[in-house]
Scaffold this active site. Sequence first.
Site, PDB file in Angstrom:
ATOM      1  CE  LYS A  78      -4.529   0.802   0.452  1.00 42.78           C
ATOM      2  NZ  LYS A  78      -5.699   0.057   0.015  1.00 42.78           N
ATOM      3  N   GLY A 185     -23.631   3.941  -1.451  1.00 41.38           N
ATOM      4  CA  GLY A 185     -22.655   4.560  -2.344  1.00 41.38           C
ATOM      5  C   GLY A 185     -22.390   3.672  -3.544  1.00 41.38           C
ATOM      6  CB  VAL A 187     -20.027  -1.113  -2.770  1.00 43.81           C
ATOM      7  CG1 VAL A 187     -20.289  -2.600  -2.597  1.00 43.81           C
ATOM      8  CG2 VAL A 187     -18.600  -0.884  -3.234  1.00 43.81           C
TER       9      VAL A 187
HETATM   10  P1  NAI Z   1     -18.898   5.417  -1.163  1.00 42.48           P
HETATM   11  O1  NAI Z   1     -18.193   6.547  -0.536  1.00 42.48           O
HETATM   12  O2  NAI Z   1     -19.256   5.464  -2.616  1.00 42.48           O
HETATM   13  O3  NAI Z   1     -20.278   5.132  -0.363  1.00 42.48           O
HETATM   14  C1  NAI Z   1     -20.421   5.203   1.015  1.00 42.48           C
HETATM   15  C2  NAI Z   1     -21.869   5.618   1.290  1.00 42.48           C
HETATM   16  O4  NAI Z   1     -22.113   5.523   2.689  1.00 42.48           O
HETATM   17  C3  NAI Z   1     -22.180   7.045   0.869  1.00 42.48           C
HETATM   18  O5  NAI Z   1     -23.386   7.062   0.126  1.00 42.48           O
HETATM   19  C4  NAI Z   1     -22.323   7.766   2.208  1.00 42.48           C
HETATM   20  O6  NAI Z   1     -23.244   8.863   2.142  1.00 42.48           O
HETATM   21  C5  NAI Z   1     -22.847   6.662   3.090  1.00 42.48           C
HETATM   22  N1  NAI Z   1     -22.632   6.836   4.521  1.00 42.48           N
HETATM   23  C6  NAI Z   1     -21.578   7.392   5.161  1.00 42.48           C
HETATM   24  N2  NAI Z   1     -21.761   7.333   6.497  1.00 42.48           N
HETATM   25  C7  NAI Z   1     -22.943   6.730   6.699  1.00 42.48           C
HETATM   26  C8  NAI Z   1     -23.675   6.367   7.851  1.00 42.48           C
HETATM   27  N3  NAI Z   1     -23.216   6.630   9.080  1.00 42.48           N
HETATM   28  N4  NAI Z   1     -24.858   5.749   7.698  1.00 42.48           N
HETATM   29  C9  NAI Z   1     -25.351   5.468   6.470  1.00 42.48           C
HETATM   30  N5  NAI Z   1     -24.690   5.792   5.326  1.00 42.48           N
HETATM   31  C10 NAI Z   1     -23.516   6.408   5.448  1.00 42.48           C
HETATM   32  O7  NAI Z   1     -18.027   4.117  -0.826  1.00 42.48           O
HETATM   33  P2  NAI Z   1     -18.043   2.710  -1.561  1.00 42.48           P
HETATM   34  O8  NAI Z   1     -17.037   2.705  -2.632  1.00 42.48           O
HETATM   35  O9  NAI Z   1     -19.450   2.319  -1.875  1.00 42.48           O
HETATM   36  O10 NAI Z   1     -17.483   1.762  -0.403  1.00 42.48           O
HETATM   37  C11 NAI Z   1     -18.292   1.415   0.707  1.00 42.48           C
HETATM   38  C12 NAI Z   1     -17.432   0.694   1.739  1.00 42.48           C
HETATM   39  O11 NAI Z   1     -16.882  -0.477   1.152  1.00 42.48           O
HETATM   40  C13 NAI Z   1     -16.241   1.497   2.248  1.00 42.48           C
HETATM   41  O12 NAI Z   1     -16.019   1.146   3.591  1.00 42.48           O
HETATM   42  C14 NAI Z   1     -15.090   1.014   1.394  1.00 42.48           C
HETATM   43  O13 NAI Z   1     -13.849   1.147   2.049  1.00 42.48           O
HETATM   44  C15 NAI Z   1     -15.457  -0.449   1.237  1.00 42.48           C
HETATM   45  N6  NAI Z   1     -14.889  -1.071   0.050  1.00 42.48           N
HETATM   46  C16 NAI Z   1     -15.168  -0.554  -1.191  1.00 42.48           C
HETATM   47  C17 NAI Z   1     -14.642  -1.145  -2.329  1.00 42.48           C
HETATM   48  C18 NAI Z   1     -14.981  -0.638  -3.694  1.00 42.48           C
HETATM   49  O14 NAI Z   1     -14.718  -1.350  -4.682  1.00 42.48           O
HETATM   50  N7  NAI Z   1     -15.557   0.557  -3.826  1.00 42.48           N
HETATM   51  C19 NAI Z   1     -13.758  -2.330  -2.238  1.00 42.48           C
HETATM   52  C20 NAI Z   1     -13.596  -2.841  -0.888  1.00 42.48           C
HETATM   53  C21 NAI Z   1     -14.129  -2.202   0.204  1.00 42.48           C
END
Ligand code: NAI
Length: 361
Positions: A78, A185, A187
């Site tokens: 990383k 978000g 995912v």
């Molecule tokens: P993102 O940033 O697109 O989506 C996160 C969503 O969670 C946003 O819509 C945000 O408004 C919402 N959110 C934040 N705090 C919140 C809360 N307290 N209650 C309800 N909703 C809340 O992130 P993404 O890419 O969808 O990733 C989601 C999770 O999965 C993260 O923890 C990320 O590290 C993990 N992850 C993502 C990968 C990917 O391919 N994008 C791969 C592996 C892990």
Amino acid sequence: MFEHPDYQGHEKVFFGHDPESGLRAVIAIHNSVRGPGLGGLRMRDYGTEHEALGDVLRLSRGMSYKNAMAGLPHGGGKAVILGDPTRLRTPALMRAMGRLVDSLGGRYITAQDSGIRVEDLRQLAETTAYVTGLRASYGADGEERTGDPSPATAVGVFHGIRACLEVVFGSDDPAGRSVAIQGLGSVGFRLAEALHAAGARLLVADIDAMRARRAADLFGAEVLPAASIHTAEVDVFAPCALGGAIDGETIQGLRTRVVAGAANNQLARPEFGTALHNAGILYAPDYVINAGGVIDVAAQLGDYRPEQVDARVVAIAGTLKTIFHEAAASGIQPEQVADRLAEQRMHRPDMKKADPETGSA
Ligand code: NAI
């Protein structure tokens, strides 16, 4: 450095400084027995250098476990750039970072992580070939999805949830099952889409009300307050927002049989895994179920074949079932079984060339 609490087991740590562009960066390689360290580049305004070092060490170690359990021919690595991306991001900085990555001669392969956009990676790629995640990825239907690992991650989580349903209810069919998704978000929203198409009943929450509203309109999801989504009475709770969703307080409120979602580091502390186990809740180890994205990004390093990526992402379900069966047979928790298997795999040099389980090489 060697006394740092997160240093444990690391092979190499590199510090880079380029006065001209202002680059201050750290690259950590935790374990490279399976192959070159693969993991994203993060840019963040860390409070202290100590904090940045802790972050890169923890993340690179996490990648060793994730890559090993995904059957990838990669170790864990990383990188972090110290600085506020909104103020300090420049093409010169990215090119300097590329030179630093390049100086390691392929021991570390970089990709996107928070604070880094695809266009930053493109600038970085001007000075090194050791970068991935720049091609149209799995499930991509246009240029805008280039470099986005989320579609593959969502598919992996969907199949992981099915594996959990099979273990708990005897059938992996999501039809008629209820799933609470925390975070819609990149995912979470795609996961909602897939579960809805498979006939599941959805309960959703997002601090962004628009996203929750959209899921209600498109998938008939019931919208719940973000503060209480974890208390919904459901078959599956899927944390897809931030890390640390499972802590002492949330565990008290859970009314689910399964915790399975995309978020990294879902257990705020390891002992919360024991608490879930004691409460009779099946937990899908986060780095196993959310490996779809890295599987996709790793595939882009070679001859990219979507059907092969698909097979490997779907295979996450099989890996989880193996973990659950072993956990049940030995009476230990799934995340401990996963750690043990990952540690075995990351110390077996024969895994470097090909993985019998997934066929990846
Ligand atoms: P993102 O940033 O697109 O989506 C996160 C969503 O969670 C946003 O819509 C945000 O408004 C919402 N959110 C934040 N705090 C919140 C809360 N307290 N209650 C309800 N909703 C809340 O992130 P993404 O890419 O969808 O990733 C989601 C999770 O999965 C993260 O923890 C990320 O590290 C993990 N992850 C993502 C990968 C990917 O391919 N994008 C791969 C592996 C892990």
